[in-house]
Design an enzyme around this catalytic site. Structure first.
Site, mmCIF file in Angstrom:
data_model
loop_
_atom_site.group_PDB
_atom_site.id
_atom_site.type_symbol
_atom_site.label_atom_id
_atom_site.label_comp_id
_atom_site.label_asym_id
_atom_site.label_seq_id
_atom_site.Cartn_x
_atom_site.Cartn_y
_atom_site.Cartn_z
ATOM 1 N N ARG A 182 0.850 -1.185 0.000
ATOM 2 C CA ARG A 182 0.000 0.000 0.000
ATOM 3 C C ARG A 182 0.886 1.235 0.000
ATOM 4 O O ARG A 182 1.884 1.288 0.718
ATOM 5 C CB ARG A 182 -0.925 0.000 1.220
ATOM 6 C CG ARG A 182 -2.003 -1.050 1.148
ATOM 7 C CD ARG A 182 -3.038 -0.687 0.106
ATOM 8 N NE ARG A 182 -4.132 -1.635 0.064
ATOM 9 C CZ ARG A 182 -5.191 -1.514 -0.725
ATOM 10 N NH1 ARG A 182 -5.269 -0.499 -1.559
ATOM 11 N NH2 ARG A 182 -6.148 -2.410 -0.714
ATOM 12 N N ARG A 233 -1.815 4.124 5.485
ATOM 13 C CA ARG A 233 -2.675 5.259 5.831
ATOM 14 C C ARG A 233 -2.962 5.403 7.309
ATOM 15 O O ARG A 233 -3.692 6.290 7.727
ATOM 16 C CB ARG A 233 -3.957 5.179 4.999
ATOM 17 C CG ARG A 233 -3.640 5.289 3.514
ATOM 18 C CD ARG A 233 -4.850 5.194 2.642
ATOM 19 N NE ARG A 233 -4.458 5.155 1.240
ATOM 20 C CZ ARG A 233 -5.290 5.060 0.233
ATOM 21 N NH1 ARG A 233 -6.582 5.002 0.454
ATOM 22 N NH2 ARG A 233 -4.854 5.033 -1.005
ATOM 23 N N ARG A 263 -3.184 14.413 4.918
ATOM 24 C CA ARG A 263 -4.456 14.225 4.199
ATOM 25 C C ARG A 263 -5.453 15.331 4.506
ATOM 26 O O ARG A 263 -6.267 15.711 3.647
ATOM 27 C CB ARG A 263 -5.040 12.848 4.578
ATOM 28 C CG ARG A 263 -6.435 12.563 4.035
ATOM 29 C CD ARG A 263 -6.427 12.442 2.521
ATOM 30 N NE ARG A 263 -7.769 12.216 2.011
ATOM 31 C CZ ARG A 263 -8.668 13.164 1.790
ATOM 32 N NH1 ARG A 263 -8.362 14.437 2.044
ATOM 33 N NH2 ARG A 263 -9.863 12.875 1.326
ATOM 34 N N ASP A 298 -3.885 6.364 -7.456
ATOM 35 C CA ASP A 298 -5.028 5.460 -7.322
ATOM 36 C C ASP A 298 -5.365 4.877 -8.691
ATOM 37 O O ASP A 298 -5.209 5.558 -9.720
ATOM 38 C CB ASP A 298 -6.249 6.204 -6.759
ATOM 39 C CG ASP A 298 -7.345 5.237 -6.322
ATOM 40 O OD1 ASP A 298 -7.288 4.768 -5.176
ATOM 41 O OD2 ASP A 298 -8.229 4.931 -7.145
ATOM 42 N N TYR A 308 -15.104 -1.420 -11.763
ATOM 43 C CA TYR A 308 -15.543 -0.194 -11.091
ATOM 44 C C TYR A 308 -16.319 0.696 -12.055
ATOM 45 O O TYR A 308 -17.324 1.309 -11.675
ATOM 46 C CB TYR A 308 -14.335 0.572 -10.539
ATOM 47 C CG TYR A 308 -13.738 -0.020 -9.293
ATOM 48 C CD1 TYR A 308 -14.245 0.287 -8.032
ATOM 49 C CD2 TYR A 308 -12.646 -0.884 -9.362
ATOM 50 C CE1 TYR A 308 -13.682 -0.245 -6.875
ATOM 51 C CE2 TYR A 308 -12.085 -1.423 -8.208
ATOM 52 C CZ TYR A 308 -12.611 -1.103 -6.974
ATOM 53 O OH TYR A 308 -12.062 -1.639 -5.837
#
Length: 260
Positions: A27, A31, A40, A77, A152
């Protein structure tokens, strides 16, 4: 040629036998890191965060400062490509990605060339990271696998992909055309990433599980092979990392069918 500063990851990808495997963070930023969470808060939304080279570079470098990883992966992303092709994409806090109605295939096809320019910020991020990263640590660029991105685009959100699988069988020609569009846009995007400083390119096919052998060949292997061939035809020689998550026994078919 290997030198003292050749990143361990690149040596491994070249087939060299090493005293230990290279380690990198799957990742992008981890996060849960407090410095990431503070960073963020400065962005209006997640997509704005991804398209801000200074912030995205900082997010990429944060875990590299904490841990002795051998490679960094650019903060971005997989759904930036649908957005660059003209489909509405946004992220709901606490829920994840949402996409508007799938545009017509003709409309998507007309946006392929423009899509790369709309993703130029990711190239800027890569250049920034490469300038700040130690030479012995590699930099990985990436894109989503066409089938995963298509799920998606078809369903409008993360799901069990039942509707996308039904679409694959009921609208085979339409799906194949959508995958072709994504192959072309993705190849151009990855060429840009390599030129901006990515030393390896990864294709994240997150939803490769549960597919029959013939369908796996059609919607995973064939598009990935086409991406690699197009990137190579553009003169890019950096290694590829394929990630057909959940492919199980079909990983061998994938490795045999997708050149690196």
């Amino acid at each position: 040629m290997t030198t003292a500063t050749t990143p361990l990851l690149l040596r491994a990808l070249a087939g060299e036998t090493l005293p230990r495997p290279p380690v990198w963070f799957m990742r992008q930023a981890g996060r849960s890191l407090p410095e990431y969470r503070e960073l963020r808060t400065r962005a209006a939304d997640f997509i704005a965060f991804c398209h801000d080279p200074e912030m995205a570079a900082e997010a990429t470098l944060q875990p590299m400062r904490r841990f002795a990883f051998d490679a960094a992966i650019v903060f971005a992303d997989i759904l930036l490509i649908p957005r660059a092709l003209g489909q509405e994409v946004w992220f709901e806090a606490g829920e994840g990605p949402r996409l508007g109605a799938l545009p017509s295939l003709d409309s998507l096809g007309e946006q392929i060339e423009a899509s790369t320019g709309r993703l130029s910020a990711i190239g800027e991020t890569l250049s920034l990271v490469r300038s700040k990263l130690e030479p012995e640590r590699a930099l990985i660029g990436f894109a989503g696998g066409p089938w995963t991105v298509a799920t998606y685009m078809i369903e409008g959100r993360g799901s069990d992909r039942c509707a996308a699988r039904a679409y694959a069988y009921q609208n085979a020609e339409a799906l194949d055309r959508l995958l072709e569009i994504l192959v072309e846009s993705t190849a151009r995007y990855l060429v840009m990433q390599a030129k901006a400083g990515a030393q390896a390119l990864k294709i994240f096919e997150s939803w490769a599980e549960g597919l029959s052998e013939d369908v796996f060949e059609r919607i995973v292997v064939k598009p990935h092979r086409a991406i690699v061939e197009k990137v190579r035809a553009a003169g890019v020689t950096v290694p590829f990392i394929g990630f057909p998550r959940g492919a199980g026994a079909q990983v061998e078919n994938y490795a045999a069918g997708v050149p690196v």
